[in-house]
Motif scaffolding. Sequence first.
Motif, PDB file in Angstrom:
ATOM      1  N   VAL A  30     146.032  88.029  86.182  1.00  0.00           N
ATOM      2  CA  VAL A  30     145.590  87.957  87.846  1.00  0.00           C
ATOM      3  C   VAL A  30     144.224  88.844  86.510  1.00  0.00           C
ATOM      4  O   VAL A  30     144.445  90.642  86.709  1.00  0.00           O
ATOM      5  CB  VAL A  30     145.706  88.053  89.016  1.00  0.00           C
ATOM      6  N   SER A  31     142.666  88.336  86.081  1.00  0.00           N
ATOM      7  CA  SER A  31     142.436  89.982  85.275  1.00  0.00           C
ATOM      8  C   SER A  31     141.451  90.065  85.702  1.00  0.00           C
ATOM      9  O   SER A  31     140.814  91.043  85.663  1.00  0.00           O
ATOM     10  CB  SER A  31     141.530  89.097  83.752  1.00  0.00           C
ATOM     11  N   LYS A  32     140.896  89.517  87.060  1.00  0.00           N
ATOM     12  CA  LYS A  32     139.373  89.333  87.221  1.00  0.00           C
ATOM     13  C   LYS A  32     139.309  88.746  88.291  1.00  0.00           C
ATOM     14  O   LYS A  32     139.887  87.601  88.694  1.00  0.00           O
ATOM     15  CB  LYS A  32     138.079  89.252  86.930  1.00  0.00           C
ATOM     16  N   ILE A  33     138.469  89.383  89.535  1.00  0.00           N
ATOM     17  CA  ILE A  33     137.689  88.614  91.291  1.00  0.00           C
ATOM     18  C   ILE A  33     136.226  89.593  91.435  1.00  0.00           C
ATOM     19  O   ILE A  33     136.315  89.743  91.290  1.00  0.00           O
ATOM     20  CB  ILE A  33     139.508  89.210  92.650  1.00  0.00           C
ATOM     21  N   ARG A  34     136.832  88.413  91.514  1.00  0.00           N
ATOM     22  CA  ARG A  34     134.557  87.639  91.534  1.00  0.00           C
ATOM     23  C   ARG A  34     134.593  87.268  93.137  1.00  0.00           C
ATOM     24  O   ARG A  34     135.039  86.397  93.313  1.00  0.00           O
ATOM     25  CB  ARG A  34     134.040  87.343  91.283  1.00  0.00           C
ATOM     26  N   MET A  35     133.487  87.854  93.986  1.00  0.00           N
ATOM     27  CA  MET A  35     133.580  86.790  95.338  1.00  0.00           C
ATOM     28  C   MET A  35     131.250  86.906  95.296  1.00  0.00           C
ATOM     29  O   MET A  35     131.144  87.780  94.483  1.00  0.00           O
ATOM     30  CB  MET A  35     133.147  87.680  96.501  1.00  0.00           C
ATOM     31  N   ARG A  62     145.936  98.959  95.453  1.00  0.00           N
ATOM     32  CA  ARG A  62     146.717  98.966  94.850  1.00  0.00           C
ATOM     33  C   ARG A  62     146.826  98.070  93.518  1.00  0.00           C
ATOM     34  O   ARG A  62     147.878  97.998  93.251  1.00  0.00           O
ATOM     35  CB  ARG A  62     147.323  97.790  96.459  1.00  0.00           C
ATOM     36  N   ASN A  63     145.524  97.541  93.432  1.00  0.00           N
ATOM     37  CA  ASN A  63     145.463  97.153  92.161  1.00  0.00           C
ATOM     38  C   ASN A  63     144.121  98.263  91.456  1.00  0.00           C
ATOM     39  O   ASN A  63     143.433  97.721  91.067  1.00  0.00           O
ATOM     40  CB  ASN A  63     145.088  95.539  91.939  1.00  0.00           C
ATOM     41  N   PRO A  64     144.209  99.521  91.040  1.00  0.00           N
ATOM     42  CA  PRO A  64     143.056 100.414  90.628  1.00  0.00           C
ATOM     43  C   PRO A  64     142.527  99.733  89.569  1.00  0.00           C
ATOM     44  O   PRO A  64     141.474  99.563  89.497  1.00  0.00           O
ATOM     45  CB  PRO A  64     143.804 101.155  90.686  1.00  0.00           C
ATOM     46  N   ALA A  65     143.947  98.752  88.706  1.00  0.00           N
ATOM     47  CA  ALA A  65     143.195  98.111  87.245  1.00  0.00           C
ATOM     48  C   ALA A  65     142.263  97.256  87.490  1.00  0.00           C
ATOM     49  O   ALA A  65     141.301  97.156  86.468  1.00  0.00           O
ATOM     50  CB  ALA A  65     143.783  98.463  85.986  1.00  0.00           C
ATOM     51  N   LEU A  66     142.472  96.700  88.754  1.00  0.00           N
ATOM     52  CA  LEU A  66     141.749  94.853  88.590  1.00  0.00           C
ATOM     53  C   LEU A  66     139.792  95.039  88.721  1.00  0.00           C
ATOM     54  O   LEU A  66     139.499  95.654  89.638  1.00  0.00           O
ATOM     55  CB  LEU A  66     142.730  94.565  89.617  1.00  0.00           C
ATOM     56  N   PRO A  67     139.431  94.620  87.929  1.00  0.00           N
ATOM     57  CA  PRO A  67     138.209  94.377  88.141  1.00  0.00           C
ATOM     58  C   PRO A  67     137.327  94.091  88.721  1.00  0.00           C
ATOM     59  O   PRO A  67     137.954  92.872  89.565  1.00  0.00           O
ATOM     60  CB  PRO A  67     136.863  94.078  86.972  1.00  0.00           C
ATOM     61  N   ILE A  68     136.797  93.802  90.715  1.00  0.00           N
ATOM     62  CA  ILE A  68     136.483  93.204  91.559  1.00  0.00           C
ATOM     63  C   ILE A  68     135.328  93.347  91.843  1.00  0.00           C
ATOM     64  O   ILE A  68     133.679  94.750  92.252  1.00  0.00           O
ATOM     65  CB  ILE A  68     137.236  93.607  93.124  1.00  0.00           C
ATOM     66  N   GLU A  69     134.062  92.426  91.159  1.00  0.00           N
ATOM     67  CA  GLU A  69     132.655  91.584  91.391  1.00  0.00           C
ATOM     68  C   GLU A  69     132.318  91.596  92.869  1.00  0.00           C
ATOM     69  O   GLU A  69     133.068  90.377  92.943  1.00  0.00           O
ATOM     70  CB  GLU A  69     132.608  91.319  90.605  1.00  0.00           C
ATOM     71  N   ILE A  70     131.529  92.053  93.090  1.00  0.00           N
ATOM     72  CA  ILE A  70     130.044  90.998  94.889  1.00  0.00           C
ATOM     73  C   ILE A  70     129.169  90.651  93.934  1.00  0.00           C
ATOM     74  O   ILE A  70     128.314  92.441  93.917  1.00  0.00           O
ATOM     75  CB  ILE A  70     130.768  92.211  96.200  1.00  0.00           C
TER      76      ILE A  70
END
Lengths: 203, 295
Positions: A30-35, A62-70
């Motif tokens: 899993v490389s990125k989450i986008r909402m 828990r996943n500090p390196a995971l980019p999350i974009e909203i």
Amino acid sequence: MVHIVKRMRKLRELLWIRVGPGAIIFPKEVSKIRMEFSANIEGGHRGARKFWREMLPRIKYRNPALPIEISRHKDKLGPSILEVYTTVKAAAAAATPASTTPTPSAEAGAGATQDTLSASPEAPAHTIDLRMAQESEILAQLIARTGATVLKATAEEKEELAEIAEFKERSEKDRVEVREKLEAKRREEEMLRLARGEMVAAT
Amino acid sequence: MAQARPLLAPLSRLGVSSSSIPKSDIPRLTSLSYQTIRCATMKAKPTQQKKKKTRNTFIQYDLKRADQFSLVDAMHYIRAFEVGRNPSSSKYEMHVRVRTLKNGPVVRNRLRLPHAVKTDLRICVICPPGSKVAIEAKAAGASLVGEDEIFERVKEGVVEFDRCICHTDSLQKLNKAGVARILGPRGLMPSNKTGTVVTQVGTTVRNMVGGSEYRERLGVIRMAVGQLGFTPEEMQTNVKAFMDTLKKDIGQMSDRISKEIHEVVLSSTHSPGFTLNGEFRNANSVPTKDLSGPM
């Protein structure tokens, strides 16, 4: 500065970010989450916002390196989706062939590609429709699709959480008690004041 | 009684809530002696009669029992709290608590952080247009340079800058122009006290472009020290630079004043404050690489 006791209490409650719904660890691909959802809850965007406010911090912790974009838009009929990008897209798509084109989110996904810019050129591996969904449902779907591992609270942490809950309950009780006392005092004073005022007026 | 009622009613409606308008059957003056409220504060009354000594220091607290975090841990939490926010609008902030007198002199300075927090500062320089100073200021990054034109603009109510500095030679002209009424309330009026009346315009502007100001208020010095996208290493240099300047500032104050740094707190726009213990990272911290990526 905020009082030290207040701050420390808040920090103790930091526990909420470590445990609880959303304390999950994603697999490596899993490389990125986008909402994407509306800024207003009208039109079924409530669950999405709740998910962001309550569970995304835990996920991010828990996943500090995971980019999350909203990205939030103003259109209540606009897309309400959560996209998961993976590095090995082909493998993920093969593993979950059904989830790449889920029937309920088909039109939402289409809307996303039409009127909003998808951040990365490749298509997301999973798309979850958030419209009219509760935050717990969103989380359940996310876990099911990505195969994330859920972290359970340890015994000590549970104990501490219970302690905090008890403390909060007690403080609410105290608050009511103090308020009653204060109001009684104010009522007395008010009556006294009126009595004196009336006497002055009468004489 | 009949006269008193109409007089009283509007008054009480003005002052307190209308629910407290007396009913005629209130037992006035009958049971007053039994109406004392029994609580702990009443017992302490005789001691209160003594006049309290006014303290001239801020109340200090013991940090022994406080949770303290290393920089990387604090950033780990803060980044979780700031999830999904716009990285350019949320900022890291430092709050430094000092042990000091309430009525003593305050620390106040400006510094330039190694990694600038705010980069779009508009600076106005007041100096004779076309002079050597003006050219220097323009070169250093000032957005507005001039004298009379700026005064005219300001008087019309157009203030298109966030900082204003003045060359020493133009100070008299500035004071006569009557713009203090507009600039003063916004904190933009150049004065010797704030260090905005200078001879070397170029260097000041250059310092200001990436610089930020801090001052002590109620025993606490607050300053924005970083953007949310900064890596732990960048933050470390920024925090170090800030603390070093602060310590130097405190050291420069006169000997009679004692100021010591009591507590250092790192927070951000949407997160609680984390007391720092001065370490960069501890054994259980996440690798700094994890905190370096985009939000």
